[in-house]
Enzyme design. Structure first.
Site, short mmCIF file in Angstrom:
data_model
loop_
_atom_site.label_atom_id
_atom_site.label_comp_id
_atom_site.label_asym_id
_atom_site.label_seq_id
_atom_site.Cartn_x
_atom_site.Cartn_y
_atom_site.Cartn_z
N CYS A 76 21.27 -14.63 3.01
CA CYS A 76 21.67 -15.97 3.40
C CYS A 76 20.47 -16.93 3.43
O CYS A 76 19.82 -17.16 2.42
CB CYS A 76 22.41 -15.92 4.73
SG CYS A 76 23.37 -17.39 5.13
N HIS A 77 20.16 -17.51 4.59
CA HIS A 77 19.03 -18.42 4.74
C HIS A 77 17.70 -17.69 4.99
O HIS A 77 16.65 -18.32 5.08
CB HIS A 77 19.28 -19.40 5.89
CG HIS A 77 20.30 -20.44 5.59
ND1 HIS A 77 21.66 -20.18 5.64
CD2 HIS A 77 20.19 -21.74 5.23
CE1 HIS A 77 22.33 -21.28 5.33
NE2 HIS A 77 21.46 -22.24 5.07
#
Length: 188
Positions: free
Chosen positions: A111-112
């Site tokens: 994800c991030h």
């Protein structure tokens, strides 16, 4: 339950704002494969999130200033928007992450989470994926960004989002079982 990771220990680096499912699902996969784990954080306690809603609180086994990459066989960096933003501002966290690459140890990021990798300057000339909004940041840091469920580049396992967790967890355990990656790029 497999024993592919018996005798191996893995760090899960997270702090306030971590996307809870991206922490607990890979943690469960590593434990189910026989690995040992430590939750490592900036502080002893941190807040998990389910997207933008508060979820569970976690107690870290160790703080990042107490650990070394030498203590572990691999590293997992879960996502969430705030989590990697806090981590990338902490010199100890960045040094800890960079050391895994310098020691050619496998790293899983979802994800991030790649924001932390950008700050550690370990994405140049690597192919990886992430949450789509990080594409430009990763390209500007010298990475080759692709939109795929899971990507492996010499021990670096990346995925885009919670929906990718089954594929991410399976590939993570596989790479962790394989161990060191002699051909892995060291930090610049």
């Amino acid at each position: 339950m497999s024993n592919a990771l018996n005798g191996k220990r893995f760090a899960f680096l997270a702090t306030d704002g971590v996307e809870q499912v991206e922490l607990v699902e890979p943690l469960k996969a590593v434990l189910d494969a026989g690995g040992e784990t430590d939750l490592v954080s900036l502080e002893r306690e941190f807040q998990g999130f389910d997207h933008l809603d508060k979820a569970d609180r976690f107690t870290a086994d160790r703080t990042v200033d107490e650990v070394s990459a030498h203590d572990y066989d691999g590293l997992v960096l879960p996502g969430g928007v705030a989590n990697p933003d806090f981590l990338r501002q902490d010199a100890d966290a960045i040094g800890f992450v960079r050391d895994f690459f310098e020691q050619h140890k496998p790293v899983g990021v979802i994800c991030h989470g790649p924001w932390t990798l950008i700050e550690a300057d370990v994405v140049r000339d690597r192919t990886l994926t992430s949450w789509p909004s990080l594409r430009t940041d990763l390209k500007n840091a010298g990475a080759n960004w692709v939109d795929e469920q899971v990507v492996v580049d010499e021990g670096l396992v990346t995925s885009r989002k919670p929906d990718d967790l089954p594929a991410f967890c399976a590939k993570l355990v596989e790479e962790f079982a394989e161990g060191k990656h002699a051909g892995q790029h060291a930090a610049a």
